[in-house]
Design a protein around this motif. Structure first.
Motif, PDB file in Angstrom:
ATOM      1  N   LEU A 103       0.834  -1.209   0.000  1.00 54.94           N
ATOM      2  CA  LEU A 103       0.000   0.000   0.000  1.00 54.94           C
ATOM      3  C   LEU A 103       0.866   1.255   0.000  1.00 54.94           C
ATOM      4  CD1 LEU A 103      -3.008   0.987   0.225  1.00 54.94           C
ATOM      5  CD2 LEU A 103      -2.560   1.252   2.681  1.00 54.94           C
ATOM      6  N   ALA A 104       0.366   2.313  -0.660  1.00 53.16           N
ATOM      7  CA  ALA A 104       1.085   3.591  -0.708  1.00 53.16           C
ATOM      8  C   ALA A 104       0.092   4.735  -0.815  1.00 53.16           C
ATOM      9  CB  ALA A 104       2.036   3.625  -1.911  1.00 53.16           C
ATOM     10  N   ARG A 105       0.369   5.793  -0.078  1.00 55.96           N
ATOM     11  CA  ARG A 105      -0.393   7.021  -0.318  1.00 55.96           C
ATOM     12  C   ARG A 105       0.023   7.586  -1.664  1.00 55.96           C
ATOM     13  NH1 ARG A 105       1.417   9.185   5.510  1.00 55.96           N
ATOM     14  NH2 ARG A 105       3.294   8.276   4.579  1.00 55.96           N
ATOM     15  N   CYS A 106      -0.732   8.567  -2.141  1.00 58.55           N
ATOM     16  CA  CYS A 106      -0.426   9.158  -3.452  1.00 58.55           C
ATOM     17  C   CYS A 106       0.738  10.141  -3.337  1.00 58.55           C
ATOM     18  CB  CYS A 106      -1.665   9.839  -4.024  1.00 58.55           C
ATOM     19  SG  CYS A 106      -2.640   8.751  -5.074  1.00 58.55           S
ATOM     20  N   LYS A 166       7.159 -12.386  -8.041  1.00 59.87           N
ATOM     21  CA  LYS A 166       6.926 -12.705  -9.441  1.00 59.87           C
ATOM     22  C   LYS A 166       5.776 -11.870  -9.995  1.00 59.87           C
ATOM     23  CE  LYS A 166       6.155 -16.626 -12.560  1.00 59.87           C
ATOM     24  NZ  LYS A 166       5.994 -18.109 -12.649  1.00 59.87           N
ATOM     25  N   HIS A 167       4.774 -11.613  -9.138  1.00 66.07           N
ATOM     26  CA  HIS A 167       3.623 -10.801  -9.532  1.00 66.07           C
ATOM     27  C   HIS A 167       3.458  -9.654  -8.518  1.00 66.07           C
ATOM     28  CE1 HIS A 167       2.531 -13.932 -12.353  1.00 66.07           C
ATOM     29  NE2 HIS A 167       2.540 -14.823 -11.377  1.00 66.07           N
ATOM     30  N   PRO A 168       4.204  -8.564  -8.673  1.00 63.34           N
ATOM     31  CA  PRO A 168       4.101  -7.449  -7.720  1.00 63.34           C
ATOM     32  C   PRO A 168       2.940  -6.516  -8.069  1.00 63.34           C
ATOM     33  CG  PRO A 168       5.793  -6.970  -9.331  1.00 63.34           C
ATOM     34  CD  PRO A 168       5.263  -8.351  -9.673  1.00 63.34           C
ATOM     35  N   ARG A 169       2.420  -5.829  -7.053  1.00 60.47           N
ATOM     36  CA  ARG A 169       1.378  -4.828  -7.272  1.00 60.47           C
ATOM     37  C   ARG A 169       1.591  -3.650  -6.327  1.00 60.47           C
ATOM     38  NH1 ARG A 169      -5.018  -6.203  -6.913  1.00 60.47           N
ATOM     39  NH2 ARG A 169      -4.461  -7.310  -8.851  1.00 60.47           N
ATOM     40  N   ILE A 170       1.395  -2.433  -6.851  1.00 60.27           N
ATOM     41  CA  ILE A 170       1.383  -1.224  -6.028  1.00 60.27           C
ATOM     42  C   ILE A 170      -0.062  -0.771  -5.893  1.00 60.27           C
ATOM     43  CG2 ILE A 170       2.072   1.204  -5.872  1.00 60.27           C
ATOM     44  CD1 ILE A 170       4.600   0.480  -7.441  1.00 60.27           C
ATOM     45  N   HIS A 171      -0.496  -0.548  -4.669  1.00 50.76           N
ATOM     46  CA  HIS A 171      -1.858  -0.112  -4.369  1.00 50.76           C
ATOM     47  C   HIS A 171      -1.795   1.294  -3.781  1.00 50.76           C
ATOM     48  CE1 HIS A 171      -5.739  -0.788  -1.769  1.00 50.76           C
ATOM     49  NE2 HIS A 171      -5.907   0.124  -2.713  1.00 50.76           N
ATOM     50  N   ILE A 229       5.167   5.500  -2.857  1.00 47.12           N
ATOM     51  CA  ILE A 229       5.153   4.587  -4.000  1.00 47.12           C
ATOM     52  C   ILE A 229       6.525   3.946  -4.189  1.00 47.12           C
ATOM     53  CG2 ILE A 229       4.931   4.494  -6.518  1.00 47.12           C
ATOM     54  CD1 ILE A 229       2.668   6.604  -6.195  1.00 47.12           C
ATOM     55  N   ASP A 230       7.592   4.726  -3.999  1.00 44.26           N
ATOM     56  CA  ASP A 230       8.945   4.164  -4.071  1.00 44.26           C
ATOM     57  C   ASP A 230       9.144   3.077  -3.016  1.00 44.26           C
ATOM     58  OD1 ASP A 230       9.742   5.737  -6.212  1.00 44.26           O
ATOM     59  OD2 ASP A 230      10.612   7.310  -4.948  1.00 44.26           O
ATOM     60  N   ALA A 231       8.666   3.358  -1.788  1.00 42.98           N
ATOM     61  CA  ALA A 231       8.806   2.373  -0.711  1.00 42.98           C
ATOM     62  C   ALA A 231       8.007   1.113  -1.027  1.00 42.98           C
ATOM     63  CB  ALA A 231       8.345   2.971   0.612  1.00 42.98           C
ATOM     64  N   ALA A 232       6.798   1.287  -1.558  1.00 42.78           N
ATOM     65  CA  ALA A 232       5.969   0.134  -1.910  1.00 42.78           C
ATOM     66  C   ALA A 232       6.654  -0.718  -2.978  1.00 42.78           C
ATOM     67  CB  ALA A 232       4.602   0.596  -2.400  1.00 42.78           C
ATOM     68  N   TRP A 233       7.252  -0.049  -3.970  1.00 48.04           N
ATOM     69  CA  TRP A 233       7.939  -0.789  -5.028  1.00 48.04           C
ATOM     70  C   TRP A 233       9.152  -1.528  -4.487  1.00 48.04           C
ATOM     71  CZ3 TRP A 233       7.433  -3.405  -9.030  1.00 48.04           C
ATOM     72  CH2 TRP A 233       8.478  -3.665  -9.914  1.00 48.04           C
ATOM     73  N   GLN A 234       9.896  -0.892  -3.580  1.00 46.91           N
ATOM     74  CA  GLN A 234      11.028  -1.573  -2.960  1.00 46.91           C
ATOM     75  C   GLN A 234      10.564  -2.809  -2.197  1.00 46.91           C
ATOM     76  OE1 GLN A 234      14.355  -0.970  -3.336  1.00 46.91           O
ATOM     77  NE2 GLN A 234      13.604   0.464  -4.883  1.00 46.91           N
ATOM     78  N   GLY A 235       9.365  -2.729  -1.633  1.00 44.61           N
ATOM     79  CA  GLY A 235       8.849  -3.862  -0.874  1.00 44.61           C
ATOM     80  C   GLY A 235       8.416  -5.034  -1.734  1.00 44.61           C
TER      81      GLY A 235
END
Length: 536
Positions: A88-91, A107-112, A96-102
């Motif tokens: 999860l990430a606020r706008c 294999k199937h990543p998602r940013i929310h 969003i960078d932290a969410a992507w690092q996580g």
């Protein structure tokens, strides 16, 4: 990841994110990983592993889940592919960078990412205009899509948003790259007919909506989370955001087990399907309850202790003649059982181990030996040991927190005259026996003071609870304790024994071990829970 069937519903589990936000429900990284493994075996499609920007520990937990759970299929998983791992990430770019690092190791990543759309939130919380909100959402969804091909967007408080504005925002984020639109009833305000109409309107009036997945995320403030989720699914949504046992903010979220079994039991009426292995529902319910120290109410649908219990004579008569008279699903369908294998003091270790394995609590080595010895002691005090007793004994040996301090012996004196006194002997981390005695306002208070005198770890007691596992005066007792040390987030402990004071002491020692374990790993987080009185 998704079934080709138009009637397939993705189960998006957010127990590790929204569920963990329930006050006092925080889990260690090890506990979150264990729950994620169980969710994968259960067959959920998406695991929202956390909020990586919230803390370094949350980021580390999401990364660990992405690296292990998000890479390979676990044996027994219904789907061929590992689940989507979501963060999860606020706008904001930082979130969003932290969410992507996580999640990027999956294999199937998602940013929310999410941003509120109701005028109430825009005015009083965000202090943004509709135009500013739309521009921010579009910019951040596009940025998230530049990192990850799977992006989910949630218009927070959608249930109280202007539908026309909501449609415009959703159309804009679809163009920016959103692949899933999650529609939250953030404060549990809508009625099922309203929420169903909201989803139907989004699908009908939002350009591009038919090319993405529409999701529902409902809260239970009015007790309607499951009903609203089902209404949204019947209106065309094909993802349900849920939590095990319905845990979450305030009154919680839509319950995973209730949504799944409603879809399965009323399949002819609802016409939908999921990929969940329902036979594991009771097992994961107990795991999440233990990991969060949130007990499951006995009358909880599907997984509660009384969900398949019958006491009324009329009901029992009907059940004897035909179980369908009072049960709309079989207990075996959800991993529960009517079978009671009665074990006693003459039972051997092989029978004990076999029954634990059948109940879904296999133990080996020293853990099995210790649990068996405790079983023998209990069997000497009880005429029969029930399945619930065995589960409680096994649960004591399945903790993920190292046993640094252990209870060796405890003796208390109390009554209507004199001061309650407790004498305690503990085994320290080096294996040495240490003793102390203390007076208190009650036997538990005295025991806790004696333990404090040995361990020398100042903590604030936040919560204390004790309950009987089975019926009768010889019932096994389960105690749960939550404490806080200085500025750390709260730590919990669990203990079981036929003596309630011993159970309380075990739970308190376990909570202290939790604190010490967290200190040794360098993790320090805050808890905002209010203190409570020491139990008497």
């Amino acid at each position: 990841m998704k079934s080709s069937s138009a009637n397939y519903v993705r189960i998006f589990d957010t127990s590790l994110r929204d569920g963990e936000q329930a006050p006092g429900a925080s889990m260690t990284s090890a506990e979150k990983l264990e729950v994620a493994r169980a969710l994968t075996r259960l067959g959920v499609d998406v695991i929202e592993a956390g909020f990586p920007a919230a803390s370094p520990d949350d980021l580390a937990a999401v990364q660990a889940i992405a690296a292990e759970i998000g890479q390979t299929s676990i044996e027994g998983r219904p789907q061929a592919q590992p689940p989507i791992i979501c963060g999860l990430a606020r706008c904001t770019k930082n979130d969003i960078d932290a969410a992507w690092q996580g999640v990027k190791g999956a294999k199937h990543p998602r940013i929310h990412t999410f941003l509120a759309t109701s005028d109430l939130h825009l005015k009083h919380k965000l202090r943004m205009s509709r135009e500013e909100m739309t521009a921010r959402a579009v910019e951040m969804v596009a940025y998230a899509r530049s990192l990850c091909k799977d992006v989910e967007f949630s218009p927070e408080d959608a249930g109280r948003s202007d539908p026309e504005f909501l449609h415009k925002v959703l159309a804009a984020v679809i163009k920016a790259g959103a692949t899933t639109l999650n529609i939250p009833d953030t404060v549990g305000y809508t009625m099922p007919d309203e929420f169903g109409a909201l989803i139907e309107g989004i699908i009908k009036h939002t350009p591009g909506a038919k090319d993405v997945i529409i999701s529902v995320h409902c809260h239970d403030d009015l007790g309607l989370a499951v009903a609203n989720s089902l209404a949204g699914l019947r209106a065309g949504a094909r993802q349900a955001e849920v939590t095990v046992n319905g845990i979450g903010e305030r009154a919680g979220n839509a319950s995973l087990e209730e949504v799944v079994m409603a879809i399965r039991t009323r399949g002819a009426k609802i016409g939908l399907q999921t990929g969940v292995d329902a036979t594991q529902l009771c097992r994961i319910s107990k795991l999440v309850s233990r990991s969060t120290s949130y007990p499951v109410p006995p009358n909880k649908a599907i997984v509660g202790a009384n969900a398949f219990a019958h006491e009324s004579g009329i009901h029992q008569d009907g059940m004897i003649k035909n179980a369908e008279t009072y049960e709309i699903m079989k207990p075996q369908d959800v991993g529960a059982t009517h079978t009671m294998l009665v074990l006693g003091k003459h039972s051997g270790r092989a029978a004990f181990s076999k029954r634990l394995t059948e109940l879904g609590y296999p133990l080996e080595g020293d853990a099995l030996l210790k649990a068996f010895n405790e079983f023998k002691k209990l069997a000497d005090r009880k005429k029969s040991v029930l399945d619930a007793d065995l589960i409680a004994l096994a649960s004591d040996e399945r903790t993920t927190v190292p046993e640094l301090w252990a209870l060796d012996s405890l003796q208390v004196m109390c009554g209507t005259t004199g001061m309650p006194t407790a004498s305690v002997r503990l085994r320290d981390p080096d294996g040495k026996i240490r003793s102390a005695a203390a007076l208190g306002t009650g036997p538990v208070d005295a025991a806790y003071k004696a333990i404090n005198g040995i361990v020398q770890l100042p903590v604030e007691l936040l919560e204390f609870g004790i309950s009987a596992v089975t019926e009768g005066v010889d019932a096994l007792a389960e105690a749960t304790v939550r404490v806080r040390h200085e500025e750390q987030r709260s730590s919990h402990g669990h203990g079981a024994d036929s003596d309630i004071v011993v159970a309380a002491a075990k739970a308190y020692i376990a909570s202290l071990n939790h604190v010490l374990s967290r200190q040794s790993s360098g993790r320090v987080q805050h808890s905002q829970s209010a203190p409570t009185e020491v139990p008497r």
